[in-house]
Design an enzyme around this catalytic site. Structure first.
Site, mmCIF file in Angstrom:
data_model
loop_
_atom_site.group_PDB
_atom_site.id
_atom_site.type_symbol
_atom_site.label_atom_id
_atom_site.label_comp_id
_atom_site.label_asym_id
_atom_site.label_seq_id
_atom_site.Cartn_x
_atom_site.Cartn_y
_atom_site.Cartn_z
ATOM 1 N N LYS A 135 13.900 -67.763 -63.859
ATOM 2 C CA LYS A 135 13.710 -69.252 -64.532
ATOM 3 C C LYS A 135 14.479 -69.224 -65.893
ATOM 4 C CE LYS A 135 9.398 -70.213 -61.995
ATOM 5 N NZ LYS A 135 8.889 -69.180 -61.691
ATOM 6 N N ASP A 155 17.863 -71.838 -71.006
ATOM 7 C CA ASP A 155 18.339 -71.792 -72.146
ATOM 8 C C ASP A 155 19.754 -72.591 -72.234
ATOM 9 O OD1 ASP A 155 18.805 -71.130 -74.847
ATOM 10 O OD2 ASP A 155 17.300 -69.495 -74.607
HETATM 11 O O1 S5P Z 1 7.111 -74.077 -58.707
HETATM 12 C C1 S5P Z 1 6.739 -73.177 -58.775
HETATM 13 C C2 S5P Z 1 8.212 -72.371 -58.736
HETATM 14 C C3 S5P Z 1 7.824 -70.927 -58.618
HETATM 15 S S1 S5P Z 1 9.259 -69.833 -58.474
HETATM 16 N N1 S5P Z 1 5.665 -72.444 -58.421
HETATM 17 C C4 S5P Z 1 5.464 -71.142 -58.248
HETATM 18 O O2 S5P Z 1 4.506 -70.528 -57.913
HETATM 19 N N2 S5P Z 1 6.540 -70.364 -58.071
HETATM 20 C C5 S5P Z 1 6.631 -68.797 -58.194
HETATM 21 O O3 S5P Z 1 6.237 -68.681 -56.992
HETATM 22 C C6 S5P Z 1 5.583 -68.325 -59.029
HETATM 23 O O4 S5P Z 1 6.261 -67.545 -60.341
HETATM 24 C C7 S5P Z 1 5.037 -66.933 -58.247
HETATM 25 O O5 S5P Z 1 5.999 -65.921 -58.414
HETATM 26 C C8 S5P Z 1 5.321 -67.567 -56.731
HETATM 27 C C9 S5P Z 1 3.886 -68.221 -56.078
HETATM 28 O O6 S5P Z 1 2.745 -67.064 -56.215
HETATM 29 P P1 S5P Z 1 1.625 -67.257 -55.227
HETATM 30 O O7 S5P Z 1 0.781 -66.113 -55.559
HETATM 31 O O8 S5P Z 1 0.940 -68.743 -56.003
HETATM 32 O O9 S5P Z 1 1.875 -67.548 -53.952
#
Ligand code: S5P
Length: 458
Positions: free
Chosen positions: A294, A297
């Protein structure tokens, strides 16, 4: 007995729906007038409506609350039919006594279904949601009687709420024309009115979704090939902090995923050796690697973060996530970087968490330049529609949980594919915290495969 079509026709008969020339509360002119408040004068209709709505209430719901005032009698009726205890949200807090704004017994964490009669912009719903959430209640689902198709549903869905409408103005006029209750001129007038108000594009139509076959970027194409061969669009988000545990987990689920998504900076024993092992496993089990860095910058810093430091991301990641908050130039800097090892880019357009600041305005601004960059293979988003050829990656996927206690919202795999039109599903804790990841990934896969998602060539 409780038939949706006859209910809709009754709404016209009792003049809750009228056609003509009306001025709405917003000052806007409209060829259709909808006001369901008079239903209270027709107890049988009210009973029918409650019956139709209650069919859609999830079993997990513990309380019911109507948006004041129009939905109060509807919520009351459902409460008496289902036995669900009711809450009443006042329009304003009492100025005496307890000064309560929410009446009825409740405790933080209670799951509530909200009832609304007509949704236009979603404003009144938002006001009720705010009060309930401030009391610690969880908005489990929102049931609306009539969607005016003017952006309210999309707005709430974008915010992560599960909102469904029994009827929409389109379904209403479709029925009325087929029953010859309105003429073609009235029908067309309402259609034109709806189209001109669709600027906030409603939740995507539930058209059947097939998995994409081809992509302009070689990494995008490899990802599609792997997913099509395995019939799996699952991406395991392995947010474990030990290199050894990550490798162990991937040796279990590696055959069933098309990619793994990592946060390299949470791995306490990150090393070159870990990357060697990961790479070799990814070749053996055939999955790609996404580093969820993510970036956010200026261009120059992002290039350093990609290529330098202990993580040296560009040397091993096939794809990397990036916020384009710093603007187009920050993306262009990576696109202009001339190197052999360059991960494909997946911008974060819309986040899955409650209260995310990635609103429509932001998303539209990003979209204005995203599509010009060939390094961009798709985007991370929820309900946002992407141009054909761009892959949609959706996190916040879980078969059993609806949310965590830190702001994350979850949807089921089927909901993401059918309603959000997602291509790839990113699953984290739903998999890696499972006692039996192999069995659990089968559960996710069988939900996806049930949809015939992979069966047709688009
Ligand atoms: O909007 C987002 C974008 C991302 S990349 N919401 C998210 O949850 N993520 C990522 O997806 C977050 O950083 C984590 O690594 C994963 C979701 O994990 P979970 O355990 O909630 O399924």
């Amino acid at each position: 007995m409780y038939n949706k079509n006859s209910f809709l026709q009754s709404l016209v008969d009792i003049e809750c729906v009228k056609f003509g020339d009306f001025i709405l509360k917003s000052g806007q002119q409209s060829p259709i007038y909808i006001d369901l408040r008079n239903i209270v004068s027709y107890p049988e209709l009210l009973t029918n409506l409650a019956f139709l709505l209650k069919e859609d209430i999830n079993t997990s719901v513990q309380r019911i609350c109507g948006v004041p005032y129009a939905a109060l009698p509807i919520a009351t009726m459902i409460s008496t039919q289902t036995g669900l205890p009711m809450l009443i949200k006042r329009k304003e807090a009492k100025s005496y006594g307890t000064k309560k704004i929410l009446e009825g017994i409740h405790t933080p964490g209670d799951k509530v279904v909200l009832i609304e009669d007509v949704i236009t912009s979603g404003q009144s719903l938002m006001e009720t949601i705010k009060v309930l959430e401030e009391e610690g209640l969880i908005i489990e689902q929102i049931l609306v009687v009539m969607d005016r198709e003017q952006g309210g549903m999309k707005k709430l869905t974008d915010l992560g709420y599960k909102v469904t409408a029994l009827f929409s103005v389109s379904s209403l006029i479709d029925l009325l024309i087929s029953e010859k209750k309105i003429n073609i001129d009235t029908y067309n007038e309402v259609k034109i009115f709806l189209d001109s108000n669709h600027s906030n594009s409603p939740v995507p139509e539930q058209t059947k979704k097939y998995f994409p076959q081809s992509h302009q970027h070689p990494i995008g194409q490899r990802l599609l090939n792997i997913a099509n061969t395995k019939k799996s669009n699952l991406i395991a988000s392995v947010d474990l902090t030990s290199a050894q545990k990550i490798i162990k987990f991937l040796s279990i689920v590696g055959d069933d995923i098309c990619a793994v998504k990592l946060h390299a900076d949470i791995i306490t024993d990150f090393s070159e050796n870990f990357i060697l092992e990961l790479k070799s496993l990814s070749e053996k089990k055939q999955f790609l690697i996404i580093e969820d860095r993510k970036f956010a910058d200026i261009g120059n810093t992002q290039l350093l973060q990609l290529s330098q430091g202990i993580y040296s991301i560009a040397s091993w990641a096939d794809m990397v996530t990036i916020h384009v908050i710093a603007g187009e130039a920050s993306l262009k800097a990576i696109q202009d970087w001339d190197t052999v090892n360059k991960p494909a880019l997946i911008p974060i357009l819309e986040m899955s968490s409650k209260g995310a600041l990635t609103d429509n305005d932001y998303i539209e601004k990003c979209k204005q330049f995203l599509y010009n960059y060939t390094d961009v293979i798709g985007a991370v988003c929820q309900s946002t529609a992407l141009k054909t050829g761009f892959l949609k990656f959706t996190p916040g996927i879980n078969l059993s949980a609806k949310e965590d206690n830190k702001g994350q919202n979850y949807n089921s795999p089927a909901f993401a594919i059918e309603n959000l039109q997602s291509d790839f599903l990113i699953i984290g804790r739903g998999l890696y915290l499972s006692d039996n990841p192999k069995k659990e990934i089968d559960n996710y896969l069988s939900e996806v495969r049930k949809l015939d998602f992979f069966s047709e060539i688009k």
